[in-house]
Enzyme design. Sequence first.
Site, PDB file in Angstrom:
ATOM      1  N   GLY A 119     -52.884  66.348 -82.234  1.00 15.31           N
ATOM      2  CA  GLY A 119     -52.094  66.057 -81.047  1.00 15.31           C
ATOM      3  C   GLY A 119     -52.317  67.042 -79.917  1.00 15.31           C
ATOM      4  O   GLY A 119     -53.416  67.574 -79.721  1.00 15.31           O
ATOM      5  N   SER A 120     -51.248  67.324 -79.186  1.00 18.09           N
ATOM      6  CA  SER A 120     -51.350  68.105 -77.951  1.00 18.09           C
ATOM      7  C   SER A 120     -51.698  69.572 -78.158  1.00 18.09           C
ATOM      8  O   SER A 120     -51.966  70.274 -77.181  1.00 18.09           O
ATOM      9  CB  SER A 120     -50.048  67.994 -77.154  1.00 18.09           C
ATOM     10  OG  SER A 120     -49.861  66.674 -76.713  1.00 18.09           O
ATOM     11  N   THR A 121     -51.699  70.049 -79.408  1.00 17.56           N
ATOM     12  CA  THR A 121     -52.206  71.413 -79.609  1.00 17.56           C
ATOM     13  C   THR A 121     -53.664  71.497 -79.164  1.00 17.56           C
ATOM     14  O   THR A 121     -54.136  72.565 -78.758  1.00 17.56           O
ATOM     15  CB  THR A 121     -52.094  71.837 -81.085  1.00 17.56           C
ATOM     16  OG1 THR A 121     -52.788  70.894 -81.903  1.00 17.56           O
ATOM     17  CG2 THR A 121     -50.639  71.907 -81.527  1.00 17.56           C
TER      18      THR A 121
END
Length: 581
Positions: free
Chosen positions: A303-305
């Site tokens: 995801g957004s990591t």
Amino acid sequence: MSFLSRIMVVKSKAHFSAGGNNHPGDLSIPFQGTRKKSSNQARSRVAIVIVSFAAVYCVIGGRLVQYGLAKPDTVSSIGRADNLMASRPDILDRNGEILATDIRTVSLYAEPHKIVDADEAVEQLSTVLPNLNVAEIYNKLKSKSRFQWLRRQLTPKQQSEILALGIPGIGFRPEKRRFYPGGATASHIVGHVNVDNRGIAGMERWIDNQGLADLAAIGMTSDAKLEPVKLSIDLRVQNILRDVVVDAMGKFKSLAAGGVVMDVKTGEILAMVSYPDYDPNKPADGAKEGWMNRMSNGTFEMGSTFKSFTTAMALDSGKVTLKDSFDARFPIRIGGFTIKDFHGKHRVLTVPEIFQYSSNIGTAKMADIVGIAGHKEFLTRIGLLSKMQTELPEVKTPSQPREWKKINSITISFGHGVSTTPLQTAVAGAALLNGGHLIEPTFLPRTAQEAEAASTTVIKKSTSDDMRFLFRWNAVNGSGKNARVPGYNVGGKTGTADKVVNGRYSNAANFNAFLAGFPIDDPRYVVLTFIDEPKTDKGNGAALAGNTAAPMVRDIISRSAPLLGVEPKFGEDGSALLVSY
């Protein structure tokens, strides 16, 4: 004188001579002869008994000497006695606490050719071992082999009770049993052994792969105590991490959860947990779910990591700076897909704002500036697309598209389209914060000098400085607020990834993660947490990383930072002191 007359004269003389020399009342001479004869017979009998006993004892003594000098019999189904007794080294944490050690035990065996009554033997053994497989043991006792294991690793009480049964053809062999005092606390790191004391998972398997298994196979191991193996793990931090992970999984009724604490300067793993886990003292009980080490042997879309790496790539390329802005007013439409922001601001955003609001549109446009080839090269350089190298045998290779197209680069920029392990994500995150040095993770102690020799520079120091600023910015102003710990200057990035369900992304099933570093002005440790499909009373989709994975980081840091020697700083310049009376 006739012949007959001469005979009569001789007879009469003989009678006269005998009668003249004896007295009628003297009877002692015949009795003395009888007594002497009886005495001689008694002496002979005693001599015979003595000789017989001496012969018997000589035979017994001779056999004992023979058995003492004879070589032990070898049986094809088992190894030599000294193989069975071979020691494994103790496994210790970095502070000397025991994670794994050997204890002495015995195992029950049978010699079927010496069994008198198999039915009676099984019945008697069942009284001590109630869960015994009667049919299996009966078949072993009736077999034509000369050796059969009946039960491995008995307790002292069981051994004593079986001895009291006095079953012929039943015996015990001394063995070693591996004992893990911490139970499941560090199960996926330490691993476990099989019934023959051979490592089959985790660091136990790594120890065997260093040559112990080969030495055991050729009979060169012994019962001598071996030098212990010290790990980089801090058992105190490991216990805290597991406690937080287990609590979060129960709170959010998730499928799984995990976390890792890593030294950003040396690559040492201080703690790592994947839950569900298992008790290595009873590994079979966790075979269904617990054996899976999701931190290093499970791949997920993070995801957004991943926006952290896309931003670092853009900054490191020199084509983007923190002062640049990107138009995030309109969704991106490509290949029949629409890329939009979850919490869109519908305006032009600066690079810090793109990071703060986790803008998919802004991140995709930064990736587009670098280009497809540069994007793939950067993720490879920072270690997210290749198999991670570390001591643990359980490491999975990341997955990526066979052919990178523009749509792939766009979705990968915000964490969809590439699956990697959570541990790899933490390792790459450490490179963003430690000055740009990619250091392979290790579960063994490593000095700063050794780490420097093993490190590879993957980004500029200026890029690392910018990323520390963005991590802190996001913790103060963005989705990382719930990870903040007073005095410890935490920075980080959330990641809420939609999971693939039936071939399509579902916004009702999330994989949440949070990548953090502290103290962010000069990071010493990276902390990453994840939680798989957390649930809330508002539905799965409402359980975002900022409300699930970020609080896990907060709890881990607040409890473990003092143990790691990180001093808190208060006040704007960090000079204020917290005084307690």
